[in-house]
Design an enzyme around this catalytic site. Structure first.
Site, mmCIF file in Angstrom:
data_model
loop_
_atom_site.group_PDB
_atom_site.id
_atom_site.type_symbol
_atom_site.label_atom_id
_atom_site.label_comp_id
_atom_site.label_asym_id
_atom_site.label_seq_id
_atom_site.Cartn_x
_atom_site.Cartn_y
_atom_site.Cartn_z
ATOM 1 N N ILE A 1 0.822 -1.218 0.000
ATOM 2 C CA ILE A 1 0.000 0.000 0.000
ATOM 3 C C ILE A 1 0.857 1.269 0.000
ATOM 4 O O ILE A 1 0.379 2.334 -0.398
ATOM 5 C CB ILE A 1 -0.978 -0.032 1.207
ATOM 6 C CG1 ILE A 1 -2.181 0.860 0.968
ATOM 7 C CG2 ILE A 1 -0.278 0.311 2.508
ATOM 8 C CD1 ILE A 1 -3.324 0.643 1.945
ATOM 9 N N ASN B 1 11.735 -8.682 6.483
ATOM 10 C CA ASN B 1 11.967 -7.994 7.743
ATOM 11 C C ASN B 1 11.457 -8.882 8.872
ATOM 12 O O ASN B 1 10.330 -9.377 8.811
ATOM 13 C CB ASN B 1 11.256 -6.642 7.749
ATOM 14 C CG ASN B 1 11.775 -5.713 6.670
ATOM 15 O OD1 ASN B 1 12.948 -5.781 6.296
ATOM 16 N ND2 ASN B 1 10.914 -4.850 6.154
ATOM 17 N N GLY C 1 12.799 -4.494 11.553
ATOM 18 C CA GLY C 1 11.862 -3.535 10.977
ATOM 19 C C GLY C 1 10.514 -4.121 10.609
ATOM 20 O O GLY C 1 9.756 -3.511 9.856
ATOM 21 N N GLN C 2 10.179 -5.287 11.155
ATOM 22 C CA GLN C 2 8.888 -5.894 10.841
ATOM 23 C C GLN C 2 7.772 -5.134 11.551
ATOM 24 O O GLN C 2 7.853 -4.904 12.762
ATOM 25 C CB GLN C 2 8.875 -7.363 11.269
ATOM 26 C CG GLN C 2 7.582 -8.089 10.899
ATOM 27 C CD GLN C 2 7.644 -9.586 11.211
ATOM 28 O OE1 GLN C 2 8.599 -10.078 11.810
ATOM 29 N NE2 GLN C 2 6.611 -10.304 10.800
ATOM 30 N N HIS D 1 6.006 -12.181 5.486
ATOM 31 C CA HIS D 1 5.842 -11.736 4.105
ATOM 32 C C HIS D 1 7.200 -11.431 3.511
ATOM 33 O O HIS D 1 8.100 -10.948 4.193
ATOM 34 C CB HIS D 1 4.924 -10.512 4.015
ATOM 35 C CG HIS D 1 5.297 -9.406 4.946
ATOM 36 N ND1 HIS D 1 4.995 -9.435 6.289
ATOM 37 C CD2 HIS D 1 5.959 -8.241 4.747
ATOM 38 C CE1 HIS D 1 5.436 -8.349 6.876
ATOM 39 N NE2 HIS D 1 6.051 -7.598 5.962
ATOM 40 N N HIS E 1 9.080 -9.145 0.853
ATOM 41 C CA HIS E 1 8.993 -7.955 0.009
ATOM 42 C C HIS E 1 9.717 -8.239 -1.298
ATOM 43 O O HIS E 1 10.866 -8.701 -1.296
ATOM 44 C CB HIS E 1 9.705 -6.759 0.662
ATOM 45 C CG HIS E 1 9.047 -6.225 1.889
ATOM 46 N ND1 HIS E 1 8.270 -5.075 1.881
ATOM 47 C CD2 HIS E 1 9.065 -6.654 3.170
ATOM 48 C CE1 HIS E 1 7.848 -4.832 3.122
ATOM 49 N NE2 HIS E 1 8.319 -5.763 3.915
HETATM 50 P P1 AMP Z 1 7.076 -4.923 7.264
HETATM 51 O O1 AMP Z 1 7.424 -3.558 7.799
HETATM 52 O O2 AMP Z 1 8.235 -5.676 6.692
HETATM 53 O O3 AMP Z 1 6.307 -5.720 8.299
HETATM 54 O O4 AMP Z 1 6.133 -4.678 6.023
HETATM 55 C C1 AMP Z 1 4.779 -4.402 6.157
HETATM 56 C C2 AMP Z 1 4.343 -3.791 4.846
HETATM 57 O O5 AMP Z 1 2.947 -3.900 4.766
HETATM 58 C C3 AMP Z 1 4.701 -2.320 4.686
HETATM 59 O O6 AMP Z 1 5.543 -2.152 3.541
HETATM 60 C C4 AMP Z 1 3.343 -1.644 4.507
HETATM 61 O O7 AMP Z 1 3.367 -0.594 3.568
HETATM 62 C C5 AMP Z 1 2.482 -2.792 4.035
HETATM 63 N N1 AMP Z 1 1.062 -2.673 4.320
HETATM 64 C C6 AMP Z 1 0.488 -2.295 5.487
HETATM 65 N N2 AMP Z 1 -0.855 -2.319 5.370
HETATM 66 C C7 AMP Z 1 -1.125 -2.743 4.115
HETATM 67 C C8 AMP Z 1 -2.329 -2.968 3.383
HETATM 68 N N3 AMP Z 1 -3.542 -2.786 3.940
HETATM 69 N N4 AMP Z 1 -2.227 -3.376 2.096
HETATM 70 C C9 AMP Z 1 -1.022 -3.552 1.528
HETATM 71 N N5 AMP Z 1 0.149 -3.372 2.164
HETATM 72 C C10 AMP Z 1 0.100 -2.963 3.445
#
Ligand code: AMP
Ligand code: ZN
Length: 112
Positions: free
Chosen positions: A30, A85, A91-92, A98, A100
């Site tokens: 997002i 992450n 940085g999670q 997931h 990236h």
């Molecule tokens: P992390 O910081 O590695 O846990 O990554 C979490 C990711 O989820 C971040 O890059 C956010 O931008 C992404 N994110 C959070 N909410 C949503 C959402 N509703 N749809 C898509 N991506 C999201």
């Protein structure tokens, strides 16, 4: 179930699907940090890489395989980065594992 990505995977929170199969669901981040920024998540809730165990070995490989398929489908012939992450220092921010997939521009190294 309070997990954001579980809700995305089950469809109760909308997302932009990029790829899916029986094991994983991939969707657009997002807040994209590159022209291509896709998250590849297992359908089954797993809090982080640090929470994986021996039974998850095939699943972890599958997530990387899926990321490579998506990268090829997105035309990232010049390269890309995959990152997982993990935990506070990693940085999670969402506690559902997931991968990236980032690409479409040169990516600096080392990360911050
Ligand atoms: P992390 O910081 O590695 O846990 O990554 C979490 C990711 O989820 C971040 O890059 C956010 O931008 C992404 N994110 C959070 N909410 C949503 C959402 N509703 N749809 C898509 N991506 C999201
Ligand atoms: Zn979850």
């Amino acid at each position: 179930m309070s997990c954001l990505f579980c809700k995305i995977i089950e469809g109760t929170i909308p997302s932009s699907a990029v790829y899916q199969d029986e094991h994983c669901y991939a969707f657009a981040d997002i807040h994209p940090q590159a022209p291509v920024h896709v998250l590849v998540a297992p359908r089954r809730h797993l809090a982080s890489l640090a929470h994986s165990d021996e039974a998850d070995r095939a699943l972890l490989g599958h997530l990387l395989w899926a990321a490579a398929q998506i990268a090829a489908q997105k035309g990232l012939a010049k390269g890309y980065r995959v990152a997982i992450n993990t935990g506070e220092d990693g940085g999670q921010t969402v506690d559902h594992l997931h991968v990236h997939l980032l690409g479409g521009r040169p990516l600096a190294w080392p990360p911050g």
